[in-house]
Design an enzyme around this catalytic site. Structure first.
Site, mmCIF file in Angstrom:
data_model
loop_
_atom_site.group_PDB
_atom_site.id
_atom_site.type_symbol
_atom_site.label_atom_id
_atom_site.label_comp_id
_atom_site.label_asym_id
_atom_site.label_seq_id
_atom_site.Cartn_x
_atom_site.Cartn_y
_atom_site.Cartn_z
ATOM 1 N N GLY A 208 -0.360 0.472 -0.993
ATOM 2 C CA GLY A 208 0.658 1.425 -0.562
ATOM 3 C C GLY A 208 0.357 2.179 0.716
ATOM 4 O O GLY A 208 1.268 2.603 1.417
ATOM 5 N N ASP B 86 -1.590 6.900 -0.170
ATOM 6 C CA ASP B 86 -0.154 7.052 0.071
ATOM 7 C C ASP B 86 0.404 8.190 -0.766
ATOM 8 O O ASP B 86 1.168 9.025 -0.302
ATOM 9 C CB ASP B 86 0.588 5.733 -0.234
ATOM 10 N N ASP C 134 -0.548 11.064 -7.705
ATOM 11 C CA ASP C 134 0.340 11.380 -8.825
ATOM 12 C C ASP C 134 -0.525 12.082 -9.891
ATOM 13 O O ASP C 134 -0.832 13.254 -9.760
ATOM 14 C CB ASP C 134 0.943 10.035 -9.283
ATOM 15 N N LYS D 287 2.252 14.850 -5.898
ATOM 16 C CA LYS D 287 3.103 15.363 -6.979
ATOM 17 C C LYS D 287 2.303 16.413 -7.746
ATOM 18 O O LYS D 287 1.602 16.077 -8.714
ATOM 19 C CB LYS D 287 3.499 14.221 -7.929
ATOM 20 N N PHE E 48 10.196 9.342 -8.915
ATOM 21 C CA PHE E 48 9.672 8.097 -8.363
ATOM 22 C C PHE E 48 10.280 7.843 -6.985
ATOM 23 O O PHE E 48 11.495 7.902 -6.810
ATOM 24 C CB PHE E 48 9.996 6.934 -9.312
ATOM 25 N N VAL E 49 9.413 7.573 -6.017
ATOM 26 C CA VAL E 49 9.897 7.343 -4.649
ATOM 27 C C VAL E 49 9.413 5.976 -4.133
ATOM 28 O O VAL E 49 8.425 5.428 -4.628
ATOM 29 C CB VAL E 49 9.408 8.461 -3.687
ATOM 30 N N ASP F 263 6.148 1.057 -3.188
ATOM 31 C CA ASP F 263 7.036 0.026 -3.734
ATOM 32 C C ASP F 263 7.541 0.360 -5.116
ATOM 33 O O ASP F 263 6.953 1.163 -5.842
ATOM 34 C CB ASP F 263 6.295 -1.310 -3.815
ATOM 35 N N ARG G 28 8.506 -1.541 0.232
ATOM 36 C CA ARG G 28 7.398 -1.085 1.091
ATOM 37 C C ARG G 28 7.799 -1.028 2.560
ATOM 38 O O ARG G 28 7.277 -0.236 3.329
ATOM 39 C CB ARG G 28 6.197 -2.030 0.974
#
Ligand code: IMP
Length: 178
Positions: free
Chosen positions: A48, A103, A106, A134, A155-156, A162, A168
């Protein structure tokens, strides 16, 4: 900007490329002020982070090295359970300033494993850069030194991130529609 459909889900425009780049520049300035004399090694976590890392390092005007790694998990013995292995790091990091480039952070599980593996290899200091964070999902104590944009627990996709392999290559970041 329009909605994007990836597999069975729809995503709405969320963070524009302009805003992303303002934040990448701010991180680059912070890094330049803090580590420009330490000849750091950037450890970029695939997959990512590839777009973020590419934009970030182009803004750094000091000598540095860049290595791309993956974290693989495999089953250890019954006593060790699931074990993480670092793939791709060929540099000797002993006594070096190492900068992890993520990237998104979480829960922090991935970061914690990587951090522990790099500590074992006796880095002098480890700093952490993440484009997205997050805070409501984060469960760890490891300090994040440079954070681009804080986002809610949604969720992004896009800019390297992705959904099941897709998204991506989007230049902006999109958020999952409820
Ligand atoms: P963590 O270990 O829970 O911090 O999650 C880190 C990894 O989960 C990231 O490197 C991403 O690959 C993935 N991830 C977490 N949140 C998202 C998201 O919103 N979109 C895409 N991937 C995500």
């Amino acid at each position: 900007m329009d909605l994007v459909k990836l597999h069975d889900k729809q995503f709405a425009p969320y963070i524009t490329a302009d805003v992303i780049h303002q934040n990448v520049s701010r991180i680059a300035e912070g890094l330049t002020a803090d580590v420009k004399k330490s000849f750091p090694l950037f450890v970029v976590v695939l997959n990512g982070s590839f777009i973020f890392a590419s934009d970030l390092v182009k803004l750094l005007k000091f000598p540095c090295e860049i290595s791309f790694v993956k974290l693989a998990s495999y089953h250890g013995t019954s006593s060790t359970g699931n074990v993480s292995k670092l793939i791709g790091l060929t540099e000797n990091i002993e006594n070096r300033t190492v900068i992890i480039v993520e990237d998104i952070v979480d829960t922090g599980n991935t970061l914690e494993k990587l951090h522990a593996l790099l500590c074992e290899k006796k880095a002098k200091e480890i700093k952490i850069v993440t484009l997205l964070f997050k805070p409501k999902a984060y469960k760890k104590d490891i300090k994040l030194d440079y954070v681009g944009i804080q986002i809610p627990n949604d969720f992004v996709v896009g800019y390297g991130l992705d959904y099941d392999g897709l998204g991506r290559n989007l230049k902006d970041i999109y958020i999952l529609r409820p």
